[in-house]
Design a protein around this motif. Structure first.
Motif, PDB file in Angstrom:
ATOM      1  N   UNK B  88      -1.555  22.526   7.224  1.00  0.00           N
ATOM      2  CA  UNK B  88      -2.988  22.650   7.533  1.00  0.00           C
ATOM      3  C   UNK B  88      -3.749  23.120   6.302  1.00  0.00           C
ATOM      4  N   UNK B  89      -5.041  22.950   6.344  1.00  0.00           N
ATOM      5  CA  UNK B  89      -5.905  23.439   5.266  1.00  0.00           C
ATOM      6  C   UNK B  89      -5.623  24.932   5.053  1.00  0.00           C
ATOM      7  N   UNK B  90      -5.429  25.341   3.812  1.00  0.00           N
ATOM      8  CA  UNK B  90      -5.208  26.756   3.512  1.00  0.00           C
ATOM      9  C   UNK B  90      -3.739  27.142   3.458  1.00  0.00           C
ATOM     10  N   UNK B  91      -2.869  26.337   4.058  1.00  0.00           N
ATOM     11  CA  UNK B  91      -1.436  26.620   3.950  1.00  0.00           C
ATOM     12  C   UNK B  91      -1.006  26.542   2.487  1.00  0.00           C
ATOM     13  N   UNK B  92      -0.044  27.394   2.112  1.00  0.00           N
ATOM     14  CA  UNK B  92       0.507  27.335   0.754  1.00  0.00           C
ATOM     15  C   UNK B  92       1.933  26.787   0.848  1.00  0.00           C
ATOM     16  N   UNK B  93       2.160  25.670   0.134  1.00  0.00           N
ATOM     17  CA  UNK B  93       3.443  24.974   0.253  1.00  0.00           C
ATOM     18  C   UNK B  93       4.215  25.029  -1.057  1.00  0.00           C
ATOM     19  N   UNK B  94       5.542  25.053  -0.927  1.00  0.00           N
ATOM     20  CA  UNK B  94       6.426  25.043  -2.098  1.00  0.00           C
ATOM     21  C   UNK B  94       7.482  23.961  -1.937  1.00  0.00           C
ATOM     22  N   UNK B  95       7.862  23.359  -3.048  1.00  0.00           N
ATOM     23  CA  UNK B  95       9.075  22.574  -3.098  1.00  0.00           C
ATOM     24  C   UNK B  95      10.222  23.551  -3.361  1.00  0.00           C
ATOM     25  N   UNK B  96      11.278  23.455  -2.584  1.00  0.00           N
ATOM     26  CA  UNK B  96      12.409  24.378  -2.736  1.00  0.00           C
ATOM     27  C   UNK B  96      13.715  23.637  -2.995  1.00  0.00           C
ATOM     28  N   UNK B  97      14.650  24.356  -3.593  1.00  0.00           N
ATOM     29  CA  UNK B  97      16.025  23.884  -3.774  1.00  0.00           C
ATOM     30  C   UNK B  97      16.995  24.903  -3.184  1.00  0.00           C
ATOM     31  N   UNK B  98      18.014  24.417  -2.491  1.00  0.00           N
ATOM     32  CA  UNK B  98      19.194  25.236  -2.292  1.00  0.00           C
ATOM     33  C   UNK B  98      19.938  25.261  -3.627  1.00  0.00           C
TER      34      UNK B  98
END
Lengths: 413, 413
Positions: B88-98
């Protein structure tokens, strides 16, 4: 991988009737430039924007990747920096001429008979002693070559938004310097400059150097004309942008100034003069040395073709182009071409007919290990227009070169 | 009239010595791409700007007509969206690695031995149960393919201006996430992410899946590395701009994310894998189906050539290009070419020598009923540079295609 950008000032031209409607580049014998074109990828380049004649300052800023519409703050600061004067943030700098006026302040000679460095030095020494009425302002006045000089004003209340005193034409009166906006700083600066120039005039009129010049039949350098007020531009350095060491090999002060604000090292080459008689081989050797050291990028600028163009001397321009070609031959022979990208271009078109900088695009050729070599075999305005680069902008060249040597970070993921 | 844009990821290249200084495109047999070039109009295209290597995200944003310098907000949100997570608008997203670290938090393997989807799913399930100290923040953590995962933070006080924990290099220590500006939101977000990653680490260290991995001689996935914090970009959709229905056929999550924020429909194609072994024919069939439906525009993306380029495997890249060509052959045979415009291009150059995205332009060819067909007969980097389109920018392609199908409104009266 390393990169060298060779800029021949004003080398591009328009077709000339006396050359069978060819350009000097199309007529000159220049096997090394042609080698760069033939082994490389070519195109034409609008240094700032199609149809806009670039100055030496804006043109070379663009070639170093700085949009001059965003960064250019006038000639004065660049030139003062290029002469080695100390210029700080907020200083207001002017390009100045020693000139000759009559008693009515009408300009008789904008260069005071191209006054000798010796005479100019003695006069400048006296001028530096002038006291200003407002003690918050300090100034630096320094002669450079012949009639040329730089003026730097330093103080808390200054603005670069002031007009020129130089009318730029013989037969016209010296102008009063005026504020170019309504700020107190601009008014104050104009007042200070006018005061300073009047005090200069008073000293020069009565100076023994000028009395002696008149006795020798030379025009007295009895006034200082100033123009191009500017602050130091605030640029990210090439090192900050690309994480590189970069060296500039140039004589012309304004070019050195541009390179200095770009954070480049400045090399001084013995025998390099900025004239058609410059020591081309010495420049070539210096460029090769710089590239062999810890530099990733060498910027090599040759002033001579612009000089011949402003003189309208296309035969001399052809010779100068051929001399630059010998310079390039030495470079090609002495660098490791398997790990070097070399680009050749001009910082603007200068027409031998109009004797002015013009807005026509310049030819650009880039050779190096992994360029997409095209069919172009000759380095000139029309051959390069058929090349694989198509038509690019001046500010795009530097990212292209830096990308070839692996110094541009990916934008995005 | 309808339009299809076929994007072969990283298909453009630089000349390669082992290929006689030709590029993979110049060597591959690809009669269908050549048909598009020969029957169409060609050119070269700077996806974002000359010399600037685009990422997959910025490159495909540009190809859909969105200036990434204006709209790009980082990889995290696009990738999470592409995986089907609700963002949603305002969410902060990251690409992650195991990943695998030792007791000192030094990275031993950034991909935890390319952990299986099964193992990663079990671990992710446990991680989703973590409780944060601040109850205003919710999070979503989801594994995607192998070591890849996405993290979405939701809450009223968050900022995407935080650094990565992923040092991006084996042998370096995991980084502390830091605020990238002075706002309370950035500090708070960094604190939350650090807390979350520490709690993840504690769970992973002692997880039975990892104990079993170690027994089997596999590296334990004992840490989550995160990077590319970003919000969802705020774009006008293609439907809002052009009043069209548009479908995306792509496997790569980040490309699907870009298409999703552009308001496109996302198709899932059985057998399409994003690898060189993808089912090319299945993609072709899906593209034809989509075009036959109520779509005005189909965006067909093939990841494979980029994969082979990053591996430096130019022979495999040639084969992949030939497979893509078969895919295109099916499409040409099964759509009504009298009312379809088809464009073929790459989202960036990827060099098999440097194994990186590069800033060199890509070839573009557009065929369709009313294009100004030029002389170019082959689709490759150098042939297309002689085409009738000249040199264009990535963001200009979409308006050109939409104009061909009558979907661009006149600007002015």
């Amino acid at each position: 991988m390393k990169a060298m950008l060779i800029v021949a000032d004003g080398m591009a031209d328009r077709p000339i009737k006396e050359l069978g409607w060819k350009t000097p580049l199309e007529v000159a014998r220049k096997s090394s430039m042609d080698f760069i074109a033939e082994s490389g990828v070519c195109g034409i380049m609008d240094i700032v924007s199609p149809g806009i004649p670039p100055g030496s300052d804006t043109g070379n800023m663009a070639l170093l990747g700085y949009d001059p519409y965003r960064y250019y703050t006038g000639r004065g600061a660049l030139e003062a920096l290029g002469w080695g004067l100390e210029v700080r943030e907020g200083d207001v700098c002017f390009r100045c001429n020693f000139a000759t006026v009559d008693d009515d302040l009408t300009v008789l000679d904008r260069r005071a008979g191209r006054i000798s460095n010796d005479d100019a030095s003695k006069l400048a020494e006296s001028l530096q002693k002038v006291k200003l009425s407002d003690s918050s302002v300090k100034f630096l006045f320094q002669n450079t070559i012949q009639h040329r000089a730089a003026l730097v004003l330093r103080g808390p209340k200054l603005s670069a938004s002031v007009s020129n005193s130089d009318p730029k034409k013989v037969g016209e009166k010296v102008l009063e310097v005026k504020p170019l906006n309504n700020t107190a700083e601009a008014s104050f600066t104009a007042k200070i400059v006018n005061e300073l120039l009047q005090k200069f005039h008073r000293i020069l009129k009565n100076h023994k150097v000028n009395h002696e010049r008149v006795k020798r039949g030379l025009p007295p350098a009895n006034i200082i004309l100033c123009r191009g007020a500017g602050n130091i531009p605030n640029l990210p350095t090439l090192s900050e942008i690309y994480n590189i060491n970069a060296t500039c090999i140039a004589v012309t002060s304004i070019i050195r100034g541009v390179c200095k604000v770009a954070g480049m090292r400045l090399t001084t080459v013995e025998g390099a003069t900025g004239t058609p008689q410059t020591d081309y081989l010495a420049k070539a050797k210096a460029a090769v040395e710089a590239l062999k050291g810890d530099n990733h990028f060498v910027f090599l600028h040759v002033k001579a073709p612009d000089v011949t163009s402003h003189d309208g001397d296309f035969q001399q321009k052809i010779k100068v182009i051929e001399n630059i070609d010998s310079m390039i031959a030495y470079i090609i022979d002495h660098v490791d071409m398997s790990e070097t990208y070399i680009a050749i271009t001009a910082d603007h078109t200068t027409s031998c007919v109009t004797r002015n900088h013009e807005g026509d695009p310049v030819p650009i050729a880039i050779t190096g290990p992994f360029v997409r070599k095209d069919d172009v075999k000759r380095y000139d305005e029309r051959s390069c227009s058929k090349g694989g680069l198509g038509r690019i902008r001046g500010v795009d060249l530097m990212p292209m070169l830096m990308n070839f040597i692996g110094k541009v970070e990916k934008f995005g993921a």
